[in-house]
Design a protein around this motif. Sequence first.
Motif, PDB file in Angstrom:
ATOM      1  N   UNK A  44      12.568  10.011  -7.049  1.00  0.00           N
ATOM      2  CA  UNK A  44      12.036   9.737  -7.889  1.00  0.00           C
ATOM      3  C   UNK A  44      12.139   8.471  -7.736  1.00  0.00           C
ATOM      4  N   UNK A  45      10.897   7.452  -7.434  1.00  0.00           N
ATOM      5  CA  UNK A  45      11.495   5.810  -7.182  1.00  0.00           C
ATOM      6  C   UNK A  45      11.844   5.872  -8.998  1.00  0.00           C
ATOM      7  N   UNK A  65      11.111  -5.291  -2.600  1.00  0.00           N
ATOM      8  CA  UNK A  65      10.157  -5.504  -3.718  1.00  0.00           C
ATOM      9  C   UNK A  65      11.002  -6.318  -4.998  1.00  0.00           C
ATOM     10  N   UNK A  66      10.264  -7.003  -5.527  1.00  0.00           N
ATOM     11  CA  UNK A  66      11.227  -7.942  -6.883  1.00  0.00           C
ATOM     12  C   UNK A  66       9.609  -7.299  -7.772  1.00  0.00           C
ATOM     13  N   UNK A 103       3.843   6.300  -5.309  1.00  0.00           N
ATOM     14  CA  UNK A 103       4.213   5.935  -6.774  1.00  0.00           C
ATOM     15  C   UNK A 103       2.955   6.241  -8.132  1.00  0.00           C
ATOM     16  N   UNK A 104       1.401   5.773  -7.227  1.00  0.00           N
ATOM     17  CA  UNK A 104       0.525   6.199  -8.087  1.00  0.00           C
ATOM     18  C   UNK A 104       0.075   4.588  -8.827  1.00  0.00           C
ATOM     19  N   UNK A 105       1.138   3.568  -9.080  1.00  0.00           N
ATOM     20  CA  UNK A 105       0.499   1.947  -9.532  1.00  0.00           C
ATOM     21  C   UNK A 105       0.328   1.370  -8.696  1.00  0.00           C
ATOM     22  N   UNK A 106      -0.632   0.552  -8.806  1.00  0.00           N
ATOM     23  CA  UNK A 106      -0.884  -0.922  -8.183  1.00  0.00           C
ATOM     24  C   UNK A 106       0.368  -1.787  -7.347  1.00  0.00           C
ATOM     25  N   UNK A 160       0.978  -0.955  -0.036  1.00  0.00           N
ATOM     26  CA  UNK A 160      -0.059  -0.464  -0.031  1.00  0.00           C
ATOM     27  C   UNK A 160       1.382   1.551   0.044  1.00  0.00           C
ATOM     28  N   UNK A 161       1.929   1.189   0.737  1.00  0.00           N
ATOM     29  CA  UNK A 161       2.978   2.554   0.933  1.00  0.00           C
ATOM     30  C   UNK A 161       3.580   2.525  -0.580  1.00  0.00           C
ATOM     31  N   UNK A 162       3.687   1.384  -1.052  1.00  0.00           N
ATOM     32  CA  UNK A 162       5.142   1.524  -2.443  1.00  0.00           C
ATOM     33  C   UNK A 162       3.402   2.187  -3.551  1.00  0.00           C
ATOM     34  N   UNK A 163       2.471   1.237  -3.408  1.00  0.00           N
ATOM     35  CA  UNK A 163       1.389   1.517  -4.246  1.00  0.00           C
ATOM     36  C   UNK A 163       0.868   3.519  -3.661  1.00  0.00           C
ATOM     37  N   UNK A 164       0.865   3.641  -3.043  1.00  0.00           N
ATOM     38  CA  UNK A 164       0.257   5.528  -2.545  1.00  0.00           C
ATOM     39  C   UNK A 164       1.562   6.188  -3.197  1.00  0.00           C
TER      40      UNK A 164
END
Length: 521
Positions: A316-317, A353-354, A175-178, A169-173
């Motif tokens: 930027x990730x 994360x892979x 980056x704006x992607x699932x 959820x953190x990564x999704x928030x």
Amino acid sequence: MNSQRYGRLFYLSSLNINYSQKQQQQQRFIRMNNCCRHTITLDNINDNVKRLEYAVRGPLVIRAGVIENELKQQQQSSSSSSSSSNNQRLFNEVIRANIGDCHAMGQRPLTFLRQVLACSSDDSLLTSQHYPNDVKERTRLMLKYCGGQSVGAYSDSAGVEIIRKHCAEYVSHRDGIESEWRDIVLTTGASEGIRSILALINTCSTDSLPSGVMIPIPQYPLYSATITEYGMYPINYYLDEDNQWSLNIDELKRSLNEAKVKCKPKAIVVINPGNPTGSVLTKKNIEDIIRFAKENKILIIADEVYQHNIYDGEFFSFKKILHELNEDIELASVMSASKGFMGECGLRGGYCELVNFDPSVKAMFFKMLSARLCSSILGQIALDCIVKPPDVDGESYERYHQEKSDVLAALKYRAKLVADTFNTIPGIKSNKVAGAMYAFPQIDIPKKAKEKATELGQAADFFYAMNLLETTGICVVPGSGFGQIPGTYHFRTTILPQNEKLEAMMKKFKQFHLNFMEQYS
């Protein structure tokens, strides 16, 4: 530059060892005697371990510990008339600016995080009126997913399921992607995630070329140490110091092309924000790196543990830019609870994360991780408090938000203070500290100082750093411990000492440098 050979020379010179023929004979005699008493000796242990170096905990740090003990004795005997003033040091503490240990430098822990850890360790506190309701709710949720509702139970090898979901959820928030939670593994700090990825891709054997890993120079010694330990090959690429430590694609091509006859290139490591450089990569730079990795079919290992520490520019990730470019190359991204505004180094919580990994390869990775059982449950819970902070309407929100803001504001102030101060000192120049928690200034070392260092069998920047430690109590790490362009000299310092102490430290440093230059000019 042969980094392994240079690292070995640095280690020996750092200890100020002069290997005369007589000393070598004495050491051989000692080893022969030891062989009579010990089965495992220096002659039959893993050669890779003997070659391994880790500069941020090297000889200077050992010396700093000795000086700290001397200062304690000095303070204990200061009231004694028999104490000799000749042995008194002109400083009363060692400032350990050598390592990114936030709490050791006075940073206070986040209240919400520590309260959740306290209640998780002692669930009787859940009935206490001293803890906010959202702390208790988080604790109950964590314990619900622990075996026997206890942090003393093992979790799945990949980590507690609900925490992996919160990481997604953190990564999704961000980056704006699932983000898929099954692609996330909880690790004992980011270091374990990095080491595990390197172990996965290491196909080194005695009858073939070793696996090669591209690493930035200067780099965080975890990479050179692990590559050496695993018998892999370091493909060094130099960062562009004249352009805020950016990555130059021509330099990446040069280093890769030169290394192909010596290894099988497997991956490129990118540290953003940078350690030890304090740099932050631009979006364009990240796009170029992704295209380079795609063209050369190598894995990207993105060390993004300092993603909250941005003082100038924007983070930027790699995952977000990868998605925008619609590229499907493999990416392993790591994050940690040790750095940033949280600074929980000792709890050892992190994730990896892979992205775009072949399912069968991912299954092998998970199988490999099963041998370690699981990472620390308390470390996992600490990470959960970072990736999922208190809700806006929760009792802990205001305090958490204020503590986070205060830490980052203080770090931003120190980042500017350090770079600005260095750039006012003759013979020193520093890029801006745009992110992370380090500065890596370049220093001009006078010819006489270099000659003295050679006479002592030491690297010139080690000689400088040791003089700094002995004179002021300030402990930094020589640039040769991270790698640097031959003929240049640097050191790494953290920006972690609290404001007042850092201000005093920079004044002491400036005076030391001016005296050093005068002494050896």
